[in-house]
Design an enzyme around this catalytic site. Structure first.
Site, short mmCIF file in Angstrom:
data_model
loop_
_atom_site.label_atom_id
_atom_site.label_comp_id
_atom_site.label_asym_id
_atom_site.label_seq_id
_atom_site.Cartn_x
_atom_site.Cartn_y
_atom_site.Cartn_z
N HIS A 1 33.02 -8.63 12.06
CA HIS A 1 32.63 -9.58 10.93
C HIS A 1 31.66 -9.02 9.93
CE1 HIS A 1 32.98 -13.11 8.37
NE2 HIS A 1 34.27 -12.79 8.17
N HIS B 1 6.20 -64.22 7.89
CA HIS B 1 7.43 -63.87 7.68
C HIS B 1 7.92 -63.03 6.31
CE1 HIS B 1 8.40 -65.68 11.44
NE2 HIS B 1 7.96 -66.74 11.16
#
Length: 464
Positions: A366, A288
Site C-alpha cells: 500500500h 459555598h
C-alpha cells in the site's frame, strides 16, 4: 489516586438530625454501576425522585449547599460528598427519607467509617479524570475570596482562611495525597461564630444545630445573662466559655480545625463538577458560594474540552482489556486482529487503541515508499472496537459472532502512517434490539480526528 472506578460492596445506613431543617432522617449509601456518579433519591416523596449531585442543580447556598431536581430538594450535601471524594468512591446511590443528610458530629468521619466498614469494590472501567491543563481562577473582591486551579498529575487542595479573629487568626490546611483524608480532614467539624448564631436561628436555619455537631467560636467577652440566653437557645442546661475561645470549652481536634473543615467543604462542593479532577486547587477564604461558582467554571472548561470529544489515552495506565483479554473475546487472529488495548468500557461506550507499525503486512503493497494505513483497515479496527462493546452486553461473549451490516456517513480526515497511535471511540446510538446494534465511531491520532463513521452490526450466537 485510583485508576479504576469504585463503588461500595454493600448498602450501609446512617441516621440523625439535619443541621438546618432539624428533621431526623435515615440515609443509605447503595452500590451503583459504572459511570453512575453521585445521586440522591428522596424515598420519602411520591415517585421517589432522584437528584443528581450536579453543580447545575444547586439552588441555595445559605450556610450549606442545597440541590434540587425533579421537584425534590436535598439540603447540606457537602459533608456527604466530601466523604465519597476522600475515599475515591465514584458511583453511589444515596437514599434519603428526609430533606437533609444527618449532620452527625458536624464532620465527615461518621460517614467515612461505615463506608470503610462495608468496603470498596473496584469496577471494570477507568476513572474519567478531567485534567486541568491551564490555570483557572475565580475571584470575589467584595469578600476577599480567590480560588485557583493549576495543572498537576494528582489532586491536591489548600485552603487558607483569615477572619480577622483573635481566636482563629490566619490558618491554612492542605491535602497532598488522598490517603491523608481519613485521618486529617474527615474528622474536622463545621463551625460558626457566636455573633452569627442568633441571626442563623432567626433565618430559620440550624434547627438541628447544637454543641455536639458544631464548634461555636466566641471572639468577644460574653456576660452571664447572655450565656443564660444561649443555653435556652441551644436547649442546654448550661453553656460557658473561658473569656474568648470555644463555647462550652470544646477542645479542637486540630489547632487549625476550622481551616481543615473549609477544605472538607471545598472537596464536597467540587464533587458537583461530576468528574474526578487532576489539578492543584488553591483557595483563599473559600465558602459555598465561591466553591460553587468555581465548580461551574471548571464544568464549563470540561464542556469546552468535551466538545472536541477526544478520549484521553495515558499509555502508563493499565488497560481495561489487554491483548490477551481481547483475543479471548474476539475471534479475529493475525493478521486481522487489529486492536491492542481497550482503555474504557461501559454499557454504551468503548475506547480502543491500535498502535500502527511498519511491520504490518499491508504496508508492503500500500503505497511503498509512502506507507499509508488503508481506510478499510481503519474501519475494520473501529468495528472490532465496537464489537467489544456489543459483546460486553451478553454473557459468555466467546459464544457469539458479530457481523457488519452497514456503514454510513464515513469520512476520512487525514492520513494515518506507521508510528501513529489510533484511539477509537464507539458509542451506541440506541439500545441494542433483536441483536442489532447501531453505533457512531471516531478515530483520533494525537488528539485530531482522522476518521468517523456510523456502523450497524448484528450479534449472533455461534450455535444458532
Amino acid at each position: 489516586m485510583n485508576d479504576k472506578q469504585h463503588t461500595i460492596k454493600a448498602p450501609v445506613t446512617v441516621s440523625g438530625i439535619g443541621l438546618h431543617t432539624g428533621v431526623v432522617s435515615n440515609m443509605t449509601f447503595k452500590p451503583a454501576p459504572i459511570n453512575h456518579g453521585y445521586k440522591f433519591q428522596r424515598i420519602d416523596l411520591p415517585g421517589q425522585p432522584i437528584v443528581a449531585a450536579d453543580v447545575d442543580n444547586v439552588v441555595d447556598l445559605s450556610r450549606g449547599t442545597t440541590i434540587e431536581q425533579n421537584g425534590a430538594r436535598v439540603h447540606t450535601i457537602e459533608h456527604t460528598l466530601a466523604a465519597l471524594v476522600g475515599l475515591q468512591i465514584d458511583n453511589v446511590l444515596i437514599e434519603l427519607d428526609g430533606p437533609e443528610p444527618p449532620i452527625m458530629d458536624g464532620s465527615s468521619i461518621q460517614f467515612v467509617k461505615p463506608l470503610m466498614e462495608v468496603g470498596l469494590e473496584e469496577q471494570n472501567a477507568l476513572r474519567n479524570y478531567f485534567e486541568i491543563t491551564k490555570g483557572l481562577s475565580f475571584k470575589d473582591d467584595s469578600r476577599g475570596v480567590e480560588i485557583a486551579a493549576l495543572p498537576l498529575d494528582d489532586y491536591r487542595l489548600t485552603a487558607m482562611v483569615d477572619y480577622n479573629s483573635p481566636i482563629l487568626g490566619s490558618q491554612h490546611a492542605s491535602i497532598t495525597h488522598m490517603d491523608q483524608f481519613v485521618e486529617e480532614i474527615a474528622p474536622c467539624r463545621t463551625f460558626v461564630f457566636l455573633h452569627e448564631l442568633e441571626a442563623l436561628y432567626k433565618q430559620n436555619l440550624i434547627k438541628g444545630g447544637d454543641l455536639d455537631n458544631a464548634i461555636v467560636i466566641v471572639d468577644r467577652v460574653v456576660k452571664d445573662e447572655e450565656l443564660d440566653y444561649l443555653s435556652d437557645l441551644l436547649k442546654k442546661p448550661k453553656v460557658e466559655v473561658k473569656e474568648e475561645g470555644i463555647l462550652n470549652n470544646t477542645e479542637l481536634r486540630f489547632k487549625n480545625e476550622p481551616a481543615r473543615h473549609k477544605l472538607l467543604d471545598l472537596m464536597g462542593d467540587l464533587a458537583l463538577i461530576g468528574r474526578p479532577i487532576k489539578g492543584q486547587i488553591l483557595a483563599a477564604r473559600p465558602g459555598h458560594a465561591a466553591n460553587v461558582a468555581f465548580a461551574k467554571k471548571v464544568k464549563k472548561m470540561i464542556h469546552e474540552a468535551t466538545i472536541k470529544n477526544v478520549p484521553n489515552y495515558d499509555p502508563k495506565k493499565k488497560p481495561v482489556m489487554d491483548i490477551n483479554q481481547i483475543s479471548a473475546t474476539l475471534p479475529h487472529r493475525y493478521p486481522f486482529l487489529l486492536i491492542d488495548k481497550i482503555i474504557h468500557l461501559d454499557e454504551t461506550t468503548v475506547t480502543g487503541v491500535k498502535n500502527v507499525t511498519m511491520n504490518e503486512p499491508f504496508f508492503q503493497g500500500h503505497f511503498p515508499g509512502n506507507p499509508v494505513l488503508p481506510g478499510v483497515i481503519q474501519i475494520e479496527a473501529m468495528a472490532q472496537t465496537g464489537g467489544i462493546l456489543v459483546l460486553n452486553t451478553v454473557e459468555n461473549p466467546e459464544d457469539y459472532w458479530t457481523y457488519f451490516l452497514g456503514i454510513d456517513k464515513c469520512r476520512f480526515k487525514r492520513k494515518v502512517i506507521p508510528g501513529d497511535t489510533i484511539v477509537f471511540k464507539c458509542e451506541l446510538l440506541a439500545p441494542i434490539k433483536r441483536g442489532i446494534a447501531k453505533m457512531s465511531g471516531q478515530a483520533f491520532v494525537a488528539g485530531q480526528l482522522v476518521m468517523e463513521a456510523e456502523m450497524s452490526a448484528s450479534i449472533v450466537k455461534k450455535d444458532a
